[in-house]
Each structure stands twice: as C-alpha cells, then as structure tokens.
Design a protein around this motif. Structure first.
Motif, PDB file in Angstrom:
ATOM      1  N   GLU A 177      52.173  67.889  -2.481  1.00 53.55           N
ATOM      2  CA  GLU A 177      51.854  66.924  -3.522  1.00 53.55           C
ATOM      3  C   GLU A 177      52.367  65.530  -3.176  1.00 53.55           C
ATOM      4  O   GLU A 177      51.672  64.529  -3.375  1.00 53.55           O
ATOM      5  N   ALA A 178      53.581  65.430  -2.658  1.00 52.19           N
ATOM      6  CA  ALA A 178      54.147  64.124  -2.319  1.00 52.19           C
ATOM      7  C   ALA A 178      53.343  63.446  -1.219  1.00 52.19           C
ATOM      8  O   ALA A 178      53.149  62.216  -1.236  1.00 52.19           O
ATOM      9  N   THR A 179      52.849  64.230  -0.277  1.00 56.01           N
ATOM     10  CA  THR A 179      52.056  63.654   0.824  1.00 56.01           C
ATOM     11  C   THR A 179      50.726  63.146   0.317  1.00 56.01           C
ATOM     12  O   THR A 179      50.249  62.080   0.760  1.00 56.01           O
ATOM     13  N   ALA A 227      49.679  56.501   0.604  1.00 57.42           N
ATOM     14  CA  ALA A 227      48.472  55.793   1.012  1.00 57.42           C
ATOM     15  C   ALA A 227      48.017  56.329   2.368  1.00 57.42           C
ATOM     16  O   ALA A 227      48.844  56.742   3.193  1.00 57.42           O
ATOM     17  N   PRO A 228      46.711  56.329   2.640  1.00 59.04           N
ATOM     18  CA  PRO A 228      46.235  56.801   3.948  1.00 59.04           C
ATOM     19  C   PRO A 228      46.917  56.058   5.096  1.00 59.04           C
ATOM     20  O   PRO A 228      47.044  54.833   5.075  1.00 59.04           O
ATOM     21  N   GLY A 229      47.394  56.812   6.077  1.00 53.52           N
ATOM     22  CA  GLY A 229      48.037  56.221   7.247  1.00 53.52           C
ATOM     23  C   GLY A 229      49.479  55.814   7.053  1.00 53.52           C
ATOM     24  O   GLY A 229      50.109  55.316   7.994  1.00 53.52           O
ATOM     25  N   ASP A 230      50.040  56.027   5.876  1.00 58.90           N
ATOM     26  CA  ASP A 230      51.431  55.629   5.613  1.00 58.90           C
ATOM     27  C   ASP A 230      52.380  56.690   6.168  1.00 58.90           C
ATOM     28  O   ASP A 230      52.630  57.714   5.543  1.00 58.90           O
ATOM     29  N   THR A 231      52.915  56.418   7.359  1.00 57.44           N
ATOM     30  CA  THR A 231      53.858  57.339   7.998  1.00 57.44           C
ATOM     31  C   THR A 231      55.251  56.752   8.116  1.00 57.44           C
ATOM     32  O   THR A 231      56.137  57.402   8.679  1.00 57.44           O
ATOM     33  N   PRO A 264      60.480  62.923   3.520  1.00 61.49           N
ATOM     34  CA  PRO A 264      59.841  64.120   4.084  1.00 61.49           C
ATOM     35  C   PRO A 264      58.319  64.039   4.059  1.00 61.49           C
ATOM     36  O   PRO A 264      57.652  64.518   4.976  1.00 61.49           O
ATOM     37  N   ALA A 265      57.762  63.402   3.045  1.00 59.43           N
ATOM     38  CA  ALA A 265      56.306  63.282   2.963  1.00 59.43           C
ATOM     39  C   ALA A 265      55.763  62.420   4.106  1.00 59.43           C
ATOM     40  O   ALA A 265      54.696  62.706   4.655  1.00 59.43           O
TER      41      ALA A 265
END
Length: 471
Positions: free
Chosen positions: A325-327, A331-335, A361-362
């Motif tokens: 859920e957290a992942t 936002a897309p590409g947010d690492t 962790p996400a």
C-alpha cells in the motif's frame, strides 16, 4: 461414466498433477517435492527411477480422489527443459538425470572448437552454456560413457516410455538441448558429429500433443490403463499456451523466482539474428502451438524481490500488505535515489544502494520493482529489434498477488493482462492430452494444437485486465 484428462508438470521444485474435466475445470490436484540429491561442487541429480516413482505415486493419489466410475482419457506431461536420461536399446537407463542448472558441461562448453562455438547459437538458438543438454552429454562422454547405441529422452519422454508409450522427442524440449537445428526442425548434424554419434541418438521427432502410445494394460492403477500418452513440451511454452498467449504477437510473463518472458512469433529469424538473440540472453526454439516459434529470456527479478522483502522484514502479511500500500502511494519513479542490482541471470548477489537519507521501505521496494521492469522493457525492446512484436502480455505467477508489482507491469506492452488460469502447467498439459486423444489423426505438416484450442475452446474464464487487477 465420465472421463478426465491428467496433466503432469515435472518441475524443478515440485512434481504436480491435475485432473481436468472436458469443460476445462480442474477437479483434483496433487503434488510431491521433486527429489534431488546433491553430491558436492554444485552437482545435483536424481535417479531416473525416482522420476517414475513420483509419477506413479501421484497417479495413485489422483485416481483415488476421482468419482467412482471415472476413467482417465489421456495423460499429458510438461517439464523443465534440458534434463533427461540416456537409455540403451532395451530401455535401460545409463546415466542419472542431471539438473539443468548443474555445472557439469562447463568445461566442455569452454573447450568447444571455435567454428562450432560460432555456429552453435546461430543454428540451435541457444547460447554456448553448460545448461544445454548437448554439453551434459559431452561431459558424460568425456567421463567414459560410450554414447553409441544410446538414445536421449527428456524427463517426460522417459516417463512416457516407462508407462507403456513409445520413444519420442518432442520439438520444444528438443529445442532446448542444442541438438536441434531450429531453422529446419531436424537434428543438427555438427552437434551429433562432435558427440561421435549418429541420428539414432534421438528417437522419432514429434509435435507437442502428438499421441505417443497408451498406458500399458497391466498398470497398477486401473483407471489409467489405455489412457493416451503425450508429451506436452517445455513447461514455459505449455504455460504460455494455457494462459492464452501462444499466438504470434503475444507473450507470457511467468513471474516466479525467475521472471521468464516467452514471446511468440510466426517466423524463425535468419541465423545471424538468432545468434545475436542467443548471445543477448534470448533463446529461440519451437513453440508448443501451431505455426509459432518461441523466444524466451529471463531475469532474476523474483529472486531480487524476495531478497529485498527479507531485508525489509516484509515477507509476510501484515508487513507485506503495508509495504504494498505504501508503495502504491508513491509518485511514479519516486525511489529517493535508491538503486537495486542483481537482476541478470549471471548475477550472484543482490545489492541495495542508498543514494540519500530520504528513503523509506516503500522507496526501496519501488526501486526493486522498477529495476525489474527496466530489464523487462529492455528484453522486449531486443525482441522488437529482431522483428518479434509483443502487443499483448499475460502475467502469471506468485508475484501477481502484489498490486505494486502488477502496477509496474503496465509499462511492458500495449495490452497487459493477469492470467485467469491457475496452475497453467498442469492444466495446459492436460489440455494437450485432450488434444492428443481427440485429434490422433490430425492432418497437415504441423500437428501442434492451434492457439485457439486454449483461448477460445476451453478457457476456464475471461482474463482480467491488469488495470482492474491492481485497482
């Protein structure tokens, strides 16, 4: 009196069977752990007898669970590729079943003459590697086994022989041995010459789903006596057919410990293109459905994800669900500048590189997912460059249970779906058995079942668009 078809998946980890009704419903499932023995230095093998014993055990168990009066119409077998056994003229086995990943054959691959090493990937569609059965055979020869007068059978072909069927060599499995010219679908003579054997090393070459005899009349399980036997073929190709992506233009993303992509096209590329694909990690071999060639390559994405879950202490719910859920909220590409490595099949380690202190962790999980997606995009791009379009991708396997993983797979093809077929290996093998029983006199040069046999005729339920699956 009703009849069912049995499908066996002789897997690396588990040997499974399903009983499937004529309308496609799975009625009974049984499984047993695949019994390997480790003998040191990475060597892993099993006795041929243990393969048959596992099948016999499961035949008895599944027959006991069928409704009284039910008969078995057919038995189809799919399996891991490359592993097999040499038998003599009397059918006696002359070697153990060596696991496909066993390093035996590495020295022979390294010592292959330059001209043969150049032509091997172009003609066989495989890289020069110990994985191909050809190099295991070279190892056995160099260890003192006289190959003359012996015959090579893949694991399911050996089981068919033991159950009362005849000796056959199914095309998709043969295409993983290094003994087949994928441009002609005939034995590759330079390989046979290098082994010092003639064409009798291989039995009759048949298509997936071709009838290969019947179960002997004195079999201890009465319900299977007289059942039509068939070799369904390579497990990934059978799963692709079963999940409805055997037709050209489609591909299966089999997402387990490894992530294997099996695409389908209506042609075999020129030898130079086949060589390039093999050298880039994509093997070319006959598919299990009519008019199709298979293109298979893979990554260690599933293994990477598992290792990252372990690091994050999120292998099981509720921690796994919370991470999922957290992942999805990122936002897309947010690492957060996290990088994960270890996806290539030749890699041995998984590394998590933290580029900042802002990660959660996400972010780590998103980086792990995105790293695998990037490899998938690269893989499919190589295929497109070789004239193999993938317009539709079906995702199957254990990782489809995580919505964050599924969401990332939308980037791989114009149409991405989640497989609706549970246990596609055993279900598909059973459907190949039904084909063998119902189409024994199928005319034409290509006797493989058409892709429609799975997509239109007996599909258990509609496939689910990936957008709905992860919503």
């Amino acid at each position: 009196m009703s009849a069912v078809d049995l499908g066996f998946d002789l897997g690396t980890t588990v040997t499974k069977v399903s009983a499937v009704a004529d309308d496609g419903r799975r009625l009974v499932d049984h499984s047993v752990a695949t019994d390997w023995r480790e003998t040191g230095e990475g060597r892993v093998d099993r006795t041929p007898a243990s393969v048959v014993e596992a099948v016999e055990l499961l035949l008895a168990e599944v027959a006991a669970d069928l409704e009284p009066g039910t008969t078995v119409r057919s038995i189809g077998f799919t399996s891991m590729a490359e592993a097999g056994v040499l038998v003599d003229a009397a059918g006696r086995e002359q070697c153990p079943v060596i696991a496909w990943y066993d390093p035996r054959g590495s020295a022979q691959a390294a010592a292959l003459p330059a001209d043969l090493a150049r032509d091997f990937p172009a003609r066989t569609g495989l890289p020069v590697s110990h994985v191909a059965s050809f190099f295991k055979l070279l190892h056995l020869r160099d260890e003192g086994l006289d190959l003359r007068g012996l015959q090579w059978l893949s694991v399911p072909e050996f089981v068919v022989l033991r159950l009362g069927g005849r000796r056959v060599a199914e095309l998709s499995l043969l295409g993983r041995t290094g003994l087949l010219d994928v441009h002609t679908n005939t034995p590759w003579q330079p390989a046979l010459d290098h082994l010092g054997v003639g064409p009798d090393l291989l039995p009759e070459i048949v298509a997936a789903g071709a009838p290969a005899g019947t179960v002997r009349a004195d079999h201890p399980v009465a319900a299977v006596r007289g059942a039509v036997l068939t070799v369904a073929g390579h497990d990934h190709a059978v799963a692709a057919a079963a999940t409805g992506c055997g037709a050209p233009g489609s591909a299966l993303d089999s997402f387990g410990t490894a992530e294997a992509y099996l695409a389908s096209a209506s042609h075999v590329p020129d030898p130079d293109v086949v060589r390039d694909l093999a050298l880039r990690g994509i093997s070319v071999y006959p598919h299990t459905v009519r008019g199709a060639t298979g293109f298979i390559g893979g990554t260690r994405t599933g293994l990477v994800l598992k290792r990252v879950q372990q690091v994050l202490d999120a292998e099981h719910d509720p921690a796994r669900a919370a991470l999922d859920e957290a992942t999805l909220r990122l936002a897309p590409g947010d690492t957060a500048d996290v990088t994960v490595t270890g996806y290539a099949m030749g890699d041995h380690e998984v590394e998590i590189l933290l580029g900042s202190e802002a990660h959660t962790p996400a972010h780590v999980w998103r980086a792990a997912i995105d790293g695998g997606t990037a490899r998938g995009i690269e893989h499919l791009s190589v295929l497109r460059g070789a004239g193999v379009a993938v317009d539709r991708l079906v995702v199957a396997g254990g990782w489809t249970r995580m919505r964050s993983v599924l969401a990332a797979r939308q980037d791989l093809a114009p149409v991405v779906e989640v497989s609706a077929v549970d246990q596609p290996g055993t279900w598909g093998a059973a459907r190949f058995g039904a084909w063998a029983a119902q189409h024994a006199e199928q005319a034409g040069p290509d006797r493989r079942p058409p892709a429609e046999w799975f997509t239109d005729h007996l599909a258990p339920e509609p496939r689910q668009p990936i957008q709905e699956a992860h919503a």
